[in-house]
Design a protein around this motif. Structure first.
Motif, PDB file in Angstrom:
ATOM      1  N   PRO A  16       0.873  -1.179   0.000  1.00  0.00           N
ATOM      2  CA  PRO A  16       0.000   0.000   0.000  1.00  0.00           C
ATOM      3  C   PRO A  16       0.908   1.226   0.000  1.00  0.00           C
ATOM      4  CG  PRO A  16       0.159  -0.934   2.215  1.00  0.00           C
ATOM      5  CD  PRO A  16       0.903  -1.867   1.293  1.00  0.00           C
ATOM      6  N   MET A  17       0.604   2.206  -0.824  1.00  0.00           N
ATOM      7  CA  MET A  17       1.436   3.428  -0.843  1.00  0.00           C
ATOM      8  C   MET A  17       0.523   4.635  -0.814  1.00  0.00           C
ATOM      9  SD  MET A  17       4.652   2.392  -3.286  1.00  0.00           S
ATOM     10  CE  MET A  17       3.774   1.607  -4.629  1.00  0.00           C
ATOM     11  N   ALA A  18       0.292   5.124   0.402  1.00  0.00           N
ATOM     12  CA  ALA A  18      -0.605   6.259   0.595  1.00  0.00           C
ATOM     13  C   ALA A  18       0.008   7.522   0.004  1.00  0.00           C
ATOM     14  CB  ALA A  18      -0.873   6.450   2.081  1.00  0.00           C
ATOM     15  N   ASN A  67      -5.176  -1.386   3.217  1.00  0.00           N
ATOM     16  CA  ASN A  67      -4.307  -1.041   4.351  1.00  0.00           C
ATOM     17  C   ASN A  67      -4.835   0.193   5.059  1.00  0.00           C
ATOM     18  OD1 ASN A  67      -1.720   0.980   4.948  1.00  0.00           O
ATOM     19  ND2 ASN A  67      -1.374  -1.090   5.675  1.00  0.00           N
ATOM     20  N   PHE A  69      -4.350   3.122   8.230  1.00  0.00           N
ATOM     21  CA  PHE A  69      -3.523   3.760   9.261  1.00  0.00           C
ATOM     22  C   PHE A  69      -4.322   3.674  10.562  1.00  0.00           C
ATOM     23  CE2 PHE A  69      -1.347   7.246   6.405  1.00  0.00           C
ATOM     24  CZ  PHE A  69      -0.608   6.264   5.771  1.00  0.00           C
ATOM     25  N   THR A 125      -1.068  -0.299   9.794  1.00  0.00           N
ATOM     26  CA  THR A 125       0.244   0.214  10.139  1.00  0.00           C
ATOM     27  C   THR A 125       0.081   1.395  11.093  1.00  0.00           C
ATOM     28  OG1 THR A 125       2.393   0.875   9.231  1.00  0.00           O
ATOM     29  CG2 THR A 125       0.456   1.841   8.190  1.00  0.00           C
ATOM     30  N   GLN A 168       8.763  -5.104   8.621  1.00  0.00           N
ATOM     31  CA  GLN A 168       9.338  -4.037   7.804  1.00  0.00           C
ATOM     32  C   GLN A 168      10.753  -3.707   8.285  1.00  0.00           C
ATOM     33  OE1 GLN A 168       8.236   0.005   8.537  1.00  0.00           O
ATOM     34  NE2 GLN A 168       7.684   0.383   6.404  1.00  0.00           N
ATOM     35  N   ALA A 172      13.174   0.207   4.190  1.00  0.00           N
ATOM     36  CA  ALA A 172      11.887   0.471   3.524  1.00  0.00           C
ATOM     37  C   ALA A 172      11.679   1.939   3.173  1.00  0.00           C
ATOM     38  CB  ALA A 172      10.740  -0.002   4.408  1.00  0.00           C
ATOM     39  N   GLY A 173      10.977   2.152   2.068  1.00  0.00           N
ATOM     40  CA  GLY A 173      10.602   3.495   1.664  1.00  0.00           C
ATOM     41  C   GLY A 173       9.431   4.006   2.477  1.00  0.00           C
ATOM     42  N   ALA A 174       9.390   5.318   2.660  1.00  0.00           N
ATOM     43  CA  ALA A 174       8.314   6.036   3.342  1.00  0.00           C
ATOM     44  C   ALA A 174       8.265   5.700   4.844  1.00  0.00           C
ATOM     45  CB  ALA A 174       6.996   5.832   2.646  1.00  0.00           C
ATOM     46  N   GLY A 213      11.047  -4.099   2.722  1.00  0.00           N
ATOM     47  CA  GLY A 213      12.143  -3.163   2.950  1.00  0.00           C
ATOM     48  C   GLY A 213      13.301  -3.379   2.005  1.00  0.00           C
ATOM     49  N   GLY A 214      13.398  -2.545   0.976  1.00  0.00           N
ATOM     50  CA  GLY A 214      14.555  -2.575   0.078  1.00  0.00           C
ATOM     51  C   GLY A 214      14.571  -3.742  -0.888  1.00  0.00           C
ATOM     52  N   GLN A 233       6.851  -7.957   0.359  1.00  0.00           N
ATOM     53  CA  GLN A 233       6.043  -6.768   0.034  1.00  0.00           C
ATOM     54  C   GLN A 233       6.965  -5.670  -0.484  1.00  0.00           C
ATOM     55  OE1 GLN A 233       2.568  -5.765   2.351  1.00  0.00           O
ATOM     56  NE2 GLN A 233       3.387  -3.735   2.765  1.00  0.00           N
ATOM     57  N   GLY A 235       7.361  -1.847  -2.293  1.00  0.00           N
ATOM     58  CA  GLY A 235       6.729  -0.578  -2.618  1.00  0.00           C
ATOM     59  C   GLY A 235       7.497   0.136  -3.718  1.00  0.00           C
ATOM     60  N   THR A 236       8.721   0.524  -3.381  1.00  0.00           N
ATOM     61  CA  THR A 236       9.532   1.328  -4.287  1.00  0.00           C
ATOM     62  C   THR A 236       9.719   0.671  -5.651  1.00  0.00           C
ATOM     63  OG1 THR A 236      10.641   2.274  -2.373  1.00  0.00           O
ATOM     64  CG2 THR A 236      11.792   2.453  -4.462  1.00  0.00           C
TER      65      THR A 236
HETATM   66  C1  LIG Z   1       5.520   6.013  -1.380  1.00  0.00           C
HETATM   67  C2  LIG Z   1       5.272   4.979  -0.322  1.00  0.00           C
HETATM   68  C3  LIG Z   1       4.109   5.032   0.429  1.00  0.00           C
HETATM   69  C4  LIG Z   1       3.857   4.061   1.408  1.00  0.00           C
HETATM   70  N1  LIG Z   1       2.665   4.076   2.084  1.00  0.00           N
HETATM   71  C5  LIG Z   1       2.360   3.055   2.932  1.00  0.00           C
HETATM   72  C6  LIG Z   1       1.067   2.936   3.508  1.00  0.00           C
HETATM   73  O1  LIG Z   1       0.154   3.704   3.219  1.00  0.00           O
HETATM   74  N2  LIG Z   1       0.842   1.914   4.375  1.00  0.00           N
HETATM   75  C7  LIG Z   1       1.807   0.994   4.692  1.00  0.00           C
HETATM   76  O2  LIG Z   1       1.556   0.080   5.471  1.00  0.00           O
HETATM   77  N3  LIG Z   1       3.034   1.075   4.145  1.00  0.00           N
HETATM   78  C8  LIG Z   1       3.331   2.076   3.274  1.00  0.00           C
HETATM   79  N4  LIG Z   1       4.571   2.114   2.686  1.00  0.00           N
HETATM   80  C9  LIG Z   1       5.610   1.166   3.117  1.00  0.00           C
HETATM   81  C10 LIG Z   1       5.446  -0.176   2.436  1.00  0.00           C
HETATM   82  O3  LIG Z   1       4.380  -0.912   3.030  1.00  0.00           O
HETATM   83  C11 LIG Z   1       6.712  -1.047   2.556  1.00  0.00           C
HETATM   84  O4  LIG Z   1       7.052  -1.250   3.896  1.00  0.00           O
HETATM   85  C12 LIG Z   1       7.888  -0.452   1.820  1.00  0.00           C
HETATM   86  O5  LIG Z   1       7.512   0.059   0.574  1.00  0.00           O
HETATM   87  C13 LIG Z   1       8.953  -1.514   1.631  1.00  0.00           C
HETATM   88  O6  LIG Z   1      10.174  -0.949   1.230  1.00  0.00           O
HETATM   89  P1  LIG Z   1      10.523  -0.620  -0.298  1.00  0.00           P
HETATM   90  O7  LIG Z   1       9.817   0.657  -0.583  1.00  0.00           O
HETATM   91  O8  LIG Z   1      11.999  -0.477  -0.288  1.00  0.00           O
HETATM   92  O9  LIG Z   1      10.014  -1.766  -1.118  1.00  0.00           O
HETATM   93  C14 LIG Z   1       4.826   3.058   1.681  1.00  0.00           C
HETATM   94  C15 LIG Z   1       5.988   3.005   0.908  1.00  0.00           C
HETATM   95  C16 LIG Z   1       6.223   3.944  -0.099  1.00  0.00           C
HETATM   96  C17 LIG Z   1       7.482   3.840  -0.921  1.00  0.00           C
END
Ligand SMILES: Cc1cc2nc3c(=O)[nH]c(=O)nc-3n(C[C@H](O)[C@H](O)[C@H](O)COP(=O)(O)O)c2cc1C
Length: 358
Positions: A16-18, A67, A69, A125, A168, A172-174, A213-214, A233, A235-236
């Motif tokens: 999920p990427m809010a 997902n 918050f 989260t 996580q 991890a991003g964000a 994460g990464g 999981q 995101g990036t």
């Molecule tokens: C732009 C962005 C927004 C994110 N928003 C959420 C979110 O809304 N809820 C959540 O549980 N994790 C969020 N995450 C974290 C991801 O669930 C996950 O832990 C993360 O992307 C993993 O690391 P990676 O970005 O290196 O793959 C977000 C990550 C990014 C990059």
């Protein structure tokens, strides 16, 4: 209900990427490719979330998750000094700072929505749902996934009835999904990389684990599966896919690939990993541990910077390995990762064949 997320055709989950990156198209394409995806309810109104759920259901017959918050306690930090800094940033962009308000992200209404719509997997989260709400989610047929960053958080999540944990790592991003920000250290608590977090959590609890994460290459996914995760999981890895709603200036910074990343409270008051820019460098050290108040305070600045295509005052959230991700369509990313994971496993299998020799 899915028994857990252990039986995906491809054990890759689009995170999920809010904030706009998650879209129905992104989730649907990953689910159709054999992975799994979460819509991000964070920052959306309940109506916008309902619309995204309906749009995703129209795009795919596959199950997908949502997902949420989960709000924490109201912060007590004094925001006066930081407000002045953000006002100066706003003035540069011809904007006004936002009101540094606490809000619950409409969590109660969104929880009722996912209960009513019987979403097969609900992840959370920032906080943990009440045990009674976990029971209600179970009664609605939902698998409940809780995000954790430490073994202690994993124990807490299992105690409230979470079925699966998303572990996580600090790469991890964000935002980090820490349950309680210590307010002092850059990551809000001890920083475990994804493998360390996974192994430490696996030693404490006996539920399926998702690693995050990464992770960007199939070899990374293979590594966390070998280390005991049921799925990865990412995101990036999907932020530059055409189906993602990532802002153009954010995309350009990801494509450029030259900035380092850092953990910062600068944009939201909660530790998050972002590419380093001027706003982060000048303000990060001053940002109080006050989420979501700081988030609403900086929101107009970030929005004005985005409109002006100014990467120096936006939150350029990204995981540590962002420079390895590309702009391929989401289904291609999933297929490529599956291929790479198979190759990595067979290479590793050959290297470790002595383990099988008698
Ligand atoms: C732009 C962005 C927004 C994110 N928003 C959420 C979110 O809304 N809820 C959540 O549980 N994790 C969020 N995450 C974290 C991801 O669930 C996950 O832990 C993360 O992307 C993993 O690391 P990676 O970005 O290196 O793959 C977000 C990550 C990014 C990059």
């Amino acid at each position: 209900m899915l028994s857990d997320l252990s039986d995906l055709a491809v054990p890759v989950i689009v995170a999920p990427m809010a904030g706009g990156a998650s879209t129905p198209e992104l989730v649907a394409r990953v689910c159709d490719a054999g992975g799994f995806g979460f819509l991000a309810a964070g920052y959306l109104t309940p109506q916008a979330l309902a619309d995204q759920i309906a749009a995703t259901r129209a795009l795919t017959d596959r199950p997908f998750g949502v997902n949420l918050f989960v709000p924490g306690t109201k912060p007590t930090a004094d925001l006066t000094g930081y407000r002045d800094r953000v006002a100066a940033e706003a003035a540069r962009l011809g904007a006004e700072p936002g009101e540094p308000e606490w809000d619950d992200d409409a969590y109660p209404a969104k929880l009722e929505l996912v209960l009513g719509l019987r979403i097969p997997v609900v992840s959370c989260t920032f906080g943990l749902p009440q045990p009674g709400d976990v029971e209600r989610l179970h009664a609605a047929g939902s698998l409940v996934v809780a995000t954790v960053t430490t073994p202690a958080e994993a124990r807490q999540a299992v105690r409230i009835g979470a079925d699966t944990l998303c572990v996580q790592g600090a790469e991890a991003g964000a935002h980090r999904g820490t349950l309680a920000d210590d307010g002092v250290s850059p990551g809000g608590g001890e920083l475990y990389g994804v493998l360390a977090a996974l192994r430490l959590v696996a030693a404490e609890v006996d539920v399926p684990l998702i690693a995050a994460g990464g992770l960007v290459h199939g070899a990374d996914v293979a590594a966390v599966l070998v280390a005991g995760a049921v799925a990865a999981q990412l995101g990036t890895a999907f932020l530059r896919s055409p189906e993602a709603g990532t802002q153009p200036t954010h995309r350009a910074a990801l494509a450029d690939g030259t900035r380092r990343t850092a953990l910062t409270r600068a944009f939201s008051g909660r530790p998050a990993r972002a590419m380093v820019n001027r706003f982060l460098q000048e303000n990060g050290g001053h940002a109080p541990a006050a989420y979501p108040n700081v988030n609403s305070l900086t929101k107009p600045v970030r929005a004005a910077a985005s409109r002006a295509a100014d990467p120096e005052a936006m939150s350029l959230y990204a995981g540590q390995t962002y420079a390895l991700a590309d702009d391929a369509p989401a289904a291609e990313v999933v297929e490529r990762i599956a291929r790479q994971a198979r190759d990595a496993m067979s290479r590793a299998g050959r290297r470790f064949s002595f383990l099988l020799a008698d």
